[in-house]
Scaffold this motif. Structure first.
Motif, PDB file in Angstrom:
ATOM      1  N   ARG A 116       0.825  -1.200   0.000  1.00 34.56           N
ATOM      2  CA  ARG A 116       0.000   0.000   0.000  1.00 34.56           C
ATOM      3  C   ARG A 116       0.866   1.259   0.000  1.00 34.56           C
ATOM      4  NH1 ARG A 116      -4.336   2.290  -1.798  1.00 34.56           N
ATOM      5  NH2 ARG A 116      -5.290   3.806  -0.414  1.00 34.56           N
ATOM      6  N   VAL A 117       1.938   1.245   0.807  1.00 36.85           N
ATOM      7  CA  VAL A 117       2.845   2.391   0.877  1.00 36.85           C
ATOM      8  C   VAL A 117       3.470   2.662  -0.492  1.00 36.85           C
ATOM      9  CG1 VAL A 117       5.034   3.221   1.848  1.00 36.85           C
ATOM     10  CG2 VAL A 117       3.325   2.209   3.351  1.00 36.85           C
ATOM     11  N   ASP A 122       3.765   6.061  -5.284  1.00 35.63           N
ATOM     12  CA  ASP A 122       3.632   6.179  -6.729  1.00 35.63           C
ATOM     13  C   ASP A 122       2.520   7.149  -7.092  1.00 35.63           C
ATOM     14  OD1 ASP A 122       5.631   4.693  -7.938  1.00 35.63           O
ATOM     15  OD2 ASP A 122       4.598   2.788  -7.569  1.00 35.63           O
ATOM     16  N   ALA A 123       1.392   6.994  -6.409  1.00 40.34           N
ATOM     17  CA  ALA A 123       0.217   7.811  -6.727  1.00 40.34           C
ATOM     18  C   ALA A 123       0.466   9.302  -6.508  1.00 40.34           C
ATOM     19  CB  ALA A 123      -0.988   7.351  -5.902  1.00 40.34           C
ATOM     20  N   VAL A 124       1.267   9.642  -5.479  1.00 40.11           N
ATOM     21  CA  VAL A 124       1.519  11.061  -5.234  1.00 40.11           C
ATOM     22  C   VAL A 124       2.793  11.540  -5.941  1.00 40.11           C
ATOM     23  CG1 VAL A 124       0.271  11.124  -3.043  1.00 40.11           C
ATOM     24  CG2 VAL A 124       2.730  10.640  -3.047  1.00 40.11           C
ATOM     25  N   GLY A 125       3.345  10.665  -6.781  1.00 34.45           N
ATOM     26  CA  GLY A 125       4.458  11.093  -7.622  1.00 34.45           C
ATOM     27  C   GLY A 125       5.815  11.097  -6.937  1.00 34.45           C
ATOM     28  N   VAL A 130      13.277   5.696  -3.573  1.00 33.90           N
ATOM     29  CA  VAL A 130      14.045   6.836  -3.082  1.00 33.90           C
ATOM     30  C   VAL A 130      13.483   7.339  -1.755  1.00 33.90           C
ATOM     31  CG1 VAL A 130      14.775   9.209  -3.573  1.00 33.90           C
ATOM     32  CG2 VAL A 130      14.638   7.517  -5.430  1.00 33.90           C
ATOM     33  N   TYR A 131      12.150   7.380  -1.657  1.00 35.76           N
ATOM     34  CA  TYR A 131      11.534   8.129  -0.553  1.00 35.76           C
ATOM     35  C   TYR A 131      11.084   7.305   0.647  1.00 35.76           C
ATOM     36  CZ  TYR A 131      11.765  12.297  -3.389  1.00 35.76           C
ATOM     37  OH  TYR A 131      12.219  13.348  -4.110  1.00 35.76           O
ATOM     38  N   ALA A 132      10.820   6.014   0.463  1.00 35.47           N
ATOM     39  CA  ALA A 132      10.229   5.216   1.541  1.00 35.47           C
ATOM     40  C   ALA A 132      11.055   5.281   2.829  1.00 35.47           C
ATOM     41  CB  ALA A 132      10.045   3.774   1.092  1.00 35.47           C
ATOM     42  N   ALA A 133      12.389   5.247   2.687  1.00 37.08           N
ATOM     43  CA  ALA A 133      13.244   5.160   3.869  1.00 37.08           C
ATOM     44  C   ALA A 133      13.687   6.529   4.385  1.00 37.08           C
ATOM     45  CB  ALA A 133      14.463   4.298   3.554  1.00 37.08           C
ATOM     46  N   ARG A 134      13.244   7.602   3.730  1.00 38.59           N
ATOM     47  CA  ARG A 134      13.665   8.930   4.178  1.00 38.59           C
ATOM     48  C   ARG A 134      12.902   9.378   5.415  1.00 38.59           C
ATOM     49  NH1 ARG A 134      15.011  12.920  -0.828  1.00 38.59           N
ATOM     50  NH2 ARG A 134      16.563  11.555  -1.789  1.00 38.59           N
ATOM     51  N   TYR A 135      13.503  10.332   6.112  1.00 42.20           N
ATOM     52  CA  TYR A 135      12.826  10.967   7.243  1.00 42.20           C
ATOM     53  C   TYR A 135      12.251  12.307   6.792  1.00 42.20           C
ATOM     54  CZ  TYR A 135      14.497   7.475  10.486  1.00 42.20           C
ATOM     55  OH  TYR A 135      14.695   6.298  11.149  1.00 42.20           O
ATOM     56  N   PRO A 136      11.183  12.768   7.456  1.00 47.70           N
ATOM     57  CA  PRO A 136      10.551  14.030   7.047  1.00 47.70           C
ATOM     58  C   PRO A 136      11.532  15.197   6.906  1.00 47.70           C
ATOM     59  CG  PRO A 136       9.139  12.919   8.599  1.00 47.70           C
ATOM     60  CD  PRO A 136      10.394  12.090   8.495  1.00 47.70           C
ATOM     61  N   LYS A 144       6.956  16.901   1.471  1.00 48.08           N
ATOM     62  CA  LYS A 144       6.261  16.653   2.741  1.00 48.08           C
ATOM     63  C   LYS A 144       4.756  16.617   2.519  1.00 48.08           C
ATOM     64  CE  LYS A 144       9.425  18.676   6.024  1.00 48.08           C
ATOM     65  NZ  LYS A 144       9.821  19.965   6.564  1.00 48.08           N
ATOM     66  N   GLN A 145       4.286  17.566   1.722  1.00 46.33           N
ATOM     67  CA  GLN A 145       2.856  17.670   1.475  1.00 46.33           C
ATOM     68  C   GLN A 145       2.344  16.452   0.703  1.00 46.33           C
ATOM     69  OE1 GLN A 145       0.359  18.847   3.098  1.00 46.33           O
ATOM     70  NE2 GLN A 145       1.593  20.699   3.211  1.00 46.33           N
ATOM     71  N   ARG A 146       3.155  15.957  -0.238  1.00 48.13           N
ATOM     72  CA  ARG A 146       2.771  14.748  -0.972  1.00 48.13           C
ATOM     73  C   ARG A 146       2.672  13.563  -0.017  1.00 48.13           C
ATOM     74  NH1 ARG A 146       3.862  15.157  -6.781  1.00 48.13           N
ATOM     75  NH2 ARG A 146       4.588  17.282  -7.146  1.00 48.13           N
ATOM     76  N   VAL A 147       3.646  13.462   0.888  1.00 47.49           N
ATOM     77  CA  VAL A 147       3.608  12.367   1.868  1.00 47.49           C
ATOM     78  C   VAL A 147       2.386  12.524   2.777  1.00 47.49           C
ATOM     79  CG1 VAL A 147       4.810  11.274   3.812  1.00 47.49           C
ATOM     80  CG2 VAL A 147       6.110  12.045   1.823  1.00 47.49           C
ATOM     81  N   GLY A 148       2.088  13.780   3.146  1.00 44.28           N
ATOM     82  CA  GLY A 148       0.910  14.035   3.970  1.00 44.28           C
ATOM     83  C   GLY A 148      -0.363  13.546   3.299  1.00 44.28           C
ATOM     84  N   ILE A 149      -0.458  13.770   1.994  1.00 45.88           N
ATOM     85  CA  ILE A 149      -1.637  13.322   1.256  1.00 45.88           C
ATOM     86  C   ILE A 149      -1.658  11.800   1.160  1.00 45.88           C
ATOM     87  CG2 ILE A 149      -2.735  13.318  -1.025  1.00 45.88           C
ATOM     88  CD1 ILE A 149      -1.824  16.283  -1.270  1.00 45.88           C
ATOM     89  N   ALA A 150      -0.487  11.211   0.890  1.00 44.27           N
ATOM     90  CA  ALA A 150      -0.404   9.748   0.826  1.00 44.27           C
ATOM     91  C   ALA A 150      -0.828   9.139   2.156  1.00 44.27           C
ATOM     92  CB  ALA A 150       1.028   9.314   0.477  1.00 44.27           C
TER      93      ALA A 150
END
Lengths: 249, 201
Positions: A116-117, A122-125, A130-136, A144-150
């Motif tokens: 799901r993650v 992918d859905a929020v582009g 690259v991004y799954a393991a990053r910290y905010p 950040k806003q894309r992750v917030g929406i996801a």
């Protein structure tokens, strides 16, 4: 069309001041209703009544035809995605864990959460590798806003509440995010209640626009009919569109 | 032999400190979590603990000494006094750490449908942990110092040298207690700061 959210004669008082008065508004399934208004017009207050961050002083709010005052808060909130200005991400966990949190609380299997993650990034582009393991703290404002929406979409809630989600972004990033959101809410068929003070954003994203002034609903109109509203406040907002180097001369 | 006595008294000193700090953490951290939800009791609790902190340590040992059941000469009294001193930094830092969590982060957690317990465990405590550990570090370092005075009421530890040295007017004996205590404090500070950094995000 059925109303997913319905406000019935909602008022809200705090500190002897009336923040909202006699609000009647319903949000149909699959539409995006934009709550437009100046600072202090009560739009955020109205939004927070849907997921019971605030309780109305009188009146009722219904979700899926049921009074939310009679529903379990926790269960209600897990069916409603919530996005705020700076994302409100948890700084101590990765992007993947931020997004996977509600599914985790709902007891999903680890495999299903991971899938799901990936799907949501992918859905929020954002590239999941690259991004799954990053910290905010390693993300830009737009990311950040894309992750917030996801994260808000994680458990596939029927309703999204968004409180000026793009207000802090630079204009170019903001425009990209607005287009992306319009596309996303259309393809996913979500219902959304979107707070903004930017009339351009309201016209771009709203199926309908509900204009608030000093705690009252001034205008509720389809987005393409909003410009014809016979309201000083609506015209005041529309006037900001004409503002620019040409208008001054 | 002096060296052997330094080693055994250092061990005793360290044990006093460890017991006191662990007990103080066990009392202060949960209390602080409770207090974050009760603003009124938070004010007076912090006031009381603050006052305890201002009592000179020798006087505090003196106050506890004559108390029935908990008083009397010996380690128990010493540890009790050390616990009272260690409470404040841990209590205060835990309260500050939890109440200092960004309001938007907490609101997000609430809006996502987390229960109070889940918010505490998954959001507030992890975010407060570096601050809480800083409190434990401060408590440990000050307790190492205060524990030297515990020898006055039969607590043992490195203070034994200090008081013996004072009685004999012998600087060498005083230093035999003071130098290891100082080294212990510096080492504890370094080690705990390292732990703190590891838990920062």
């Amino acid at each position: 069309m059925a109303a997913l959210v319905e406000f019935r004669n909602v008022t809200y008082q705090a500190g002897g001041r009336e923040i909202l008065r006699g609000i009647d508004l319903s949000i149909e399934e699959h539409e995006t209703v934009v709550l437009l208004g100046r600072s202090g017009s009560g739009k955020t207050t109205l939004l927070k009544m849907v997921n019971r961050l605030l309780e109305p002083s009188s009146g009722e709010v219904l979700f899926s035809g049921q009074r939310i005052s009679e529903q379990d808060r926790i269960q209600l909130r897990r069916r409603i995605g919530y996005v705020i200005q700076d994302g409100g991400l948890f700084p101590h966990v990765t992007v993947a864990r931020n997004i996977g949190l509600v599914p985790e609380l709902e007891g999903w299997a680890e495999d299903r959460i991971r899938k799901r993650v990936t799907e949501l990034l992918d859905a929020v582009g954002l590239d999941p590798r690259v991004y799954a393991a990053r910290y905010p703290r390693q993300l830009s404002g737009g990311e950040k806003q894309r992750v917030g929406i996801a994260r808000a979409l994680a458990a596939d809630p029927p309703l999204l509440l968004l409180d000026e989600p793009f207000a802090a972004l630079d204009p170019v990033t903001r425009f990209g995010m607005q287009r992306h959101f319009a596309h996303l809410s259309q393809t996913l068929g979500k219902t959304a209640l979107f707070v903004t003070h930017d009339v351009r954003e309201a016209l771009m994203l709203g199926t309908r626009i509900a204009l608030l002034k000093e705690g009252r609903l001034e205008v509720v109109a389809k987005a393409h009919e909003f410009s014809r509203a016979q309201s000083q406040e609506a015209q005041a907002f529309l006037a900001t569109l004409a503002e620019g180097p040409h208008a001054v001369q | 032999m002096l060296f052997n006595e330094i080693v055994s008294l250092s061990a005793e000193h360290l044990l006093l400190v460890a017991i006191a700090v662990m007990a103080a953490t066990a009392i202060a951290a949960p209390s602080a979590v409770f207090l974050t939800h009760h603003a009124r009791s938070r004010r007076w609790t912090l006031a009381v603990v603050n006052i305890i902190q201002t009592i000179p340590s020798l006087a505090l040992f003196g106050f506890i000494l004559p108390l029935p059941f908990i008083g009397g000469v010996g380690k128990r009294t010493a540890i009790l006094a050390l616990i009272l001193y260690a409470l404040l930094p841990i209590l205060r830092n835990t309260v500050v750490g939890i109440t200092g969590v960004d309001a938007t982060v907490r609101e997000s957690a609430v809006a996502m449908g987390m229960t109070d317990g889940q918010i505490l465990r998954a959001v507030e405590l992890p975010l407060a942990l570096p601050t809480i550990l800083a409190g434990v570090r401060i408590a440990t370092v000050t307790t190492i110092g205060t524990a030297t005075i515990a020898a006055a009421i039969g607590g043992g530890g490195l203070g034994t040298f200090v008081f013996r040295g004072i009685a004999m007017a012998d600087t060498k004996t005083i230093l035999a207690g003071a130098v290891p205590a100082a080294l212990m404090a510096i080492t504890a500070d370094e080690v705990l700061e390292w732990v703190e950094r590891r838990f920062s995000y």
